[in-house]
Design an enzyme around this catalytic site. Structure first.
Site, short mmCIF file in Angstrom:
data_model
loop_
_atom_site.label_atom_id
_atom_site.label_comp_id
_atom_site.label_asym_id
_atom_site.label_seq_id
_atom_site.Cartn_x
_atom_site.Cartn_y
_atom_site.Cartn_z
N CYS A 2 5.77 -7.14 -3.37
CA CYS A 2 5.30 -6.31 -4.49
C CYS A 2 6.47 -5.75 -5.30
CB CYS A 2 4.50 -5.14 -3.95
SG CYS A 2 3.16 -5.66 -2.90
N ARG A 27 10.22 -11.72 -7.53
CA ARG A 27 9.92 -11.32 -6.17
C ARG A 27 8.68 -12.02 -5.63
NH1 ARG A 27 12.33 -6.13 -5.08
NH2 ARG A 27 10.62 -5.48 -3.77
N TRP A 74 1.84 -8.69 -4.06
CA TRP A 74 1.95 -9.86 -3.20
C TRP A 74 1.05 -9.56 -2.00
CZ3 TRP A 74 4.13 -11.02 1.73
CH2 TRP A 74 4.39 -12.38 1.94
N ASN A 100 4.51 -0.28 -2.62
CA ASN A 100 5.17 -1.45 -2.04
C ASN A 100 5.41 -1.14 -0.57
OD1 ASN A 100 6.72 -3.65 -1.39
ND2 ASN A 100 8.55 -2.95 -2.49
N GLY A 101 4.96 -2.01 0.31
CA GLY A 101 5.14 -1.77 1.74
C GLY A 101 3.82 -1.96 2.47
N GLU A 481 19.07 -26.00 7.19
CA GLU A 481 19.02 -25.41 5.85
C GLU A 481 18.40 -26.41 4.85
OE1 GLU A 481 18.98 -22.67 4.58
OE2 GLU A 481 19.44 -22.94 2.47
N LYS A 485 15.00 -25.70 2.74
CA LYS A 485 15.02 -25.72 1.27
C LYS A 485 13.96 -26.67 0.74
CE LYS A 485 16.87 -23.28 0.42
NZ LYS A 485 17.50 -22.03 0.58
N GLU A 488 10.27 -25.26 1.48
CA GLU A 488 9.77 -24.11 0.72
C GLU A 488 9.55 -24.43 -0.76
OE1 GLU A 488 12.34 -20.64 0.48
OE2 GLU A 488 14.12 -21.90 0.53
N HIS A 504 14.31 -37.15 23.13
CA HIS A 504 13.63 -36.41 24.20
C HIS A 504 12.21 -36.02 23.79
CE1 HIS A 504 17.23 -36.40 26.58
NE2 HIS A 504 17.91 -36.10 25.47
N LYS A 603 10.70 -13.14 -2.82
CA LYS A 603 12.17 -13.13 -2.80
C LYS A 603 12.70 -12.15 -1.78
CE LYS A 603 16.27 -14.23 -4.15
NZ LYS A 603 16.77 -15.49 -3.54
O1 M6R Z 1 17.29 -11.31 1.42
P1 M6R Z 1 17.54 -12.03 2.71
O2 M6R Z 1 18.76 -12.88 2.68
O3 M6R Z 1 17.53 -11.09 3.91
O4 M6R Z 1 16.29 -12.97 2.89
C1 M6R Z 1 16.14 -13.75 4.04
C2 M6R Z 1 15.13 -14.86 3.86
O5 M6R Z 1 13.87 -14.32 3.52
C3 M6R Z 1 15.55 -15.84 2.77
O6 M6R Z 1 16.81 -16.39 3.02
C4 M6R Z 1 14.51 -16.98 2.65
O7 M6R Z 1 14.53 -17.77 3.79
C5 M6R Z 1 14.76 -17.82 1.39
N1 M6R Z 1 13.54 -18.06 0.69
C6 M6R Z 1 15.35 -19.14 1.66
O8 M6R Z 1 15.55 -19.89 0.51
#
Ligand code: M6R
Length: 608
Positions: A2, A27, A74, A100-101, A481, A485, A488, A504, A603
């Protein structure tokens, strides 16, 4: 997550609030709403979906007034629709709240309010706040707010309006981010993040936990948790809104991929002085380091992958063992923490709830806490003993790119700094590694010259149902990683494996045409990975290898090899991730996805 914006000043509140919400779109959200005190009447409008839907609805019936609040939601409790969108109101629509929260005890509070005759329209936790404010309101909104927040458990940044006190806005923060931009001419703007205020002011006050703001057209007052009025200094924000705009690129993600050479250069410059490593307040003294006997690196998502590469780097240069843990697991895993423990946290936003909770768990048990973060003034930065900044500039795209590579740079410097202070590395070796680090921006720039190979691969894999990533050693972290990427941004199922672990069990999934990315950049492990790649190719897998320039050994078993420039083995993850990021970006485009705001993602994840 949010986004919230509250405004009180001489400008048109609707304009400032909508403008501020636009800056928080990165966000992630699924509905939006606004309340304005318009000629002493509290008016509210909400819409499901994009902010434009709300803006369109306001076109025919705009709100006028100087005090307003707005929210992009959100969904956590209840589906994303107009009813669940914020602001939430008390029954007669005279009190409005954005949040927010998460209110953890909302079920209990709701039962209590239901028994008192209150009725609920939404499925949200936030609506209990509006009714509690109503319940506690006698003739003073300030008292109603203080009595309400005493009842709340969980995390909240709240901004609230009350029609009976139409010249006042009240905000309070507990475990959720909230800042306030202040300007003599333009008034004050409360927001979840700095980009919302930059068009109006560069002077920002970072609110701490349990602080409360009461603002009206003459100014504002801040109160601490004991309701004592306090003076807080504003800080100047040095970076520009420009830095948070697309600058001619189609999307933030590709812009941020292209930002990397400069971001890495800045990250390096800011960790050196007179050709020597200088982390200033971002590291410990030799004596402090000698007193440490256990190191944890803890983070979430991409930041966790950076932390895992950091583990390899610290172990490589200092020969001290390092443990890594995912932040959401750490505090429940009974980690061994005492005053000889160093806890390193990695977080782009500096606001990730699980990482913040890990930090507090560490501090509770006496650990020294060092954070690697990109956001100055973030909660994690403020609560850490030491902070090492990434200098990536604002990262807007949900998929983290330049934050990752600059986190790696910060962690390499940290590893070198520790090794140097503890006498584990020679001056010549430090110099050599630094020269290699300094060469990375140019190498990345060279990889960004021809994008055709990545676009071609994107077209080849866009219909895949499942894609595998594998590697050994630090290449396995790059595989993780790459898989994250792609997953997502494209919503294609991806999985990563240590190359040797495949046989395995998981090799059973490989069939004719299965797409596999094989990462093989670590000199001592290339042959081993090549032989695993052969096992896959012989079972019909379609193999894309990522290897070092000049290494022909992968060609025999790969359908395509993407070559990355040479560097030290330990630094290779900075280069390996570039093709991974580009392939994720172009595949997302090829699938027609909203690449900067992938579905269901936020975000900044400020709830547990
Ligand atoms: O703000 P942060 O680095 O703590 O966020 C951690 C993860 O939420 C963030 O890296 C997330 O995995 C990304 N969407 C990856 O691209």
């Amino acid at each position: 997550m949010c986004g919230i914006v509250g405004y009180c000043g001489r400008l048109n509140a609707q304009d400032v609030v909508l403008n501020g919400l636009e800056k928080l779109e990165y966000r992630g959200y699924d509905s939006a709403g606004i309340s304005v005190l318009d000629n002493n009447i509290l008016k509210t409008k909400k819409r499901a979906g994009r902010l434009e839907n709300l803006e369109d609805a306001l076109k025919d019936d705009p709100f006028t007034g100087n005090i307003g609040i707005g929210h992009t939601r959100w969904a956590t409790h209840g589906i994303p629709n107009e009813i669940n969108a914020h602001p939430h109101l008390n029954s007669d629509g005279t009190i409005s709240v954005i949040h927010n929260g998460i209110i953890e005890n909302y079920g209990e509070l709701k039962d209590e309010l239901l028994s008192k005759g209150y009725t609920f329209k939404s499925e949200t936790d936030t609506e209990v706040i509006a009714h509690l404010l109503d319940f506690y309101y006698k003739d003073n909104f300030f008292d109603a707010v203080t009595n309400t927040v005493k009842r709340l458990k969980g995390a909240y940044a709240l901004v609230m309006l009350c029609q009976k006190e139409p010249d006042t806005l009240i905000a309070v923060r507990h475990e959720s981010p909230l800042i306030m931009g202040v300007s003599k001419e333009n008034g004050c703007i409360l927001a979840s993040d700095i980009p919302s205020v930059l068009e109006y002011t560069r002077d920002v006050i970072y609110l701490d936990n349990d602080e409360m703001v009461v603002a009206n057209l003459d100014g504002y007052k801040i109160y601490d948790k004991d309701l004592k009025e306090i003076n807080k200094k504003s800080e100047k924000v040095e970076w520009d809104l420009e830095a948070a705009s697309k600058e001619g690129f189609d999307h933030f993600m590709i812009k941020e991929i292209f930002d990397q050479p400069k971001a890495i250069e800045d990250a390096i410059k800011n960790k050196m002085k007179d050709d020597e490593i200088n982390l200033e307040l971002g590291s410990f003294t030799k004596e402090e380091l000698e007193n440490i006997n256990r190191i944890y690196v803890v983070a979430c998502g991409t930041a966790y992958h950076a932390g895992q590469v950091g583990k390899f780097a610290i172990e490589h240069f200092t020969k001290i063992p390092v443990m890594t843990d995912i932040a959401s697991e750490f505090r429940y895993n009974s980690p061994f923490i005492d005053d000889k423990t160093l806890l390193i946290l990695v977080s782009q936003s500096g606001e990730t709830a699980d990482t913040l909770a890990a930090l507090r768990e560490g501090k509770k048990h006496g650990a020294k806490v060092l954070s690697v973060t990109n956001v100055v003034g973030s909660s994690i930065a403020r609560e850490s003993d030491k902070t090492l900044y990434c200098y990536a500039g604002p990262e807007i795209s949900v998929a983290s790119t330049k934050a990752y590579t600059t986190q790696l740079i910060a962690l390499y410097f940290l590893a070198l700094d520790f090794a140097k202070k503890l006498g584990k590395i020679s001056d010549d070796e430090v110099k050599n590694v630094i020269n290699e680090l300094k060469a990375l921006p140019e190498k990345i720039a060279s990889m960004l010259k021809d994008l055709t190979p990545y676009q071609e691969i994107a077209n080849e894999i866009k219909e895949a149902k499942s894609i595998f990533y594998l590697g050994r050693g630090v290449d396995f972290i790059s595989a993780k990683e790459g898989a994250l990427k792609l997953k997502e941004t494209t919503y294609i199922h991806t999985e990563s494996f240590p190359a040797g672990e495949l046989k395995h069990g998981s090799i059973a999934l490989i069939e004719e045409g299965t797409n596999v990315f094989s990462i093989a950049t670590q000199s001592k492990l290339i042959e081993k990975t090549a032989s695993n790649t052969q096992e896959l190719a012989s079972r019909g897998a379609h193999v894309y290898s990522i290897g070092r320039v000049g290494d022909k050994s992968l060609e025999k078993y790969s359908n395509k090899v993407i070559y990355v420039p040479e560097s030290l083995d330990i630094l290779m993850p900075v280069l390996t991730v570039i093709p991974e990021q580009l392939i994720a970006y172009y595949t997302s485009l090829a699938k027609g996805n909203d690449v900067d705001k992938p579905r269901n993602l936020a975000k900044s994840v400020t709830v547990e």
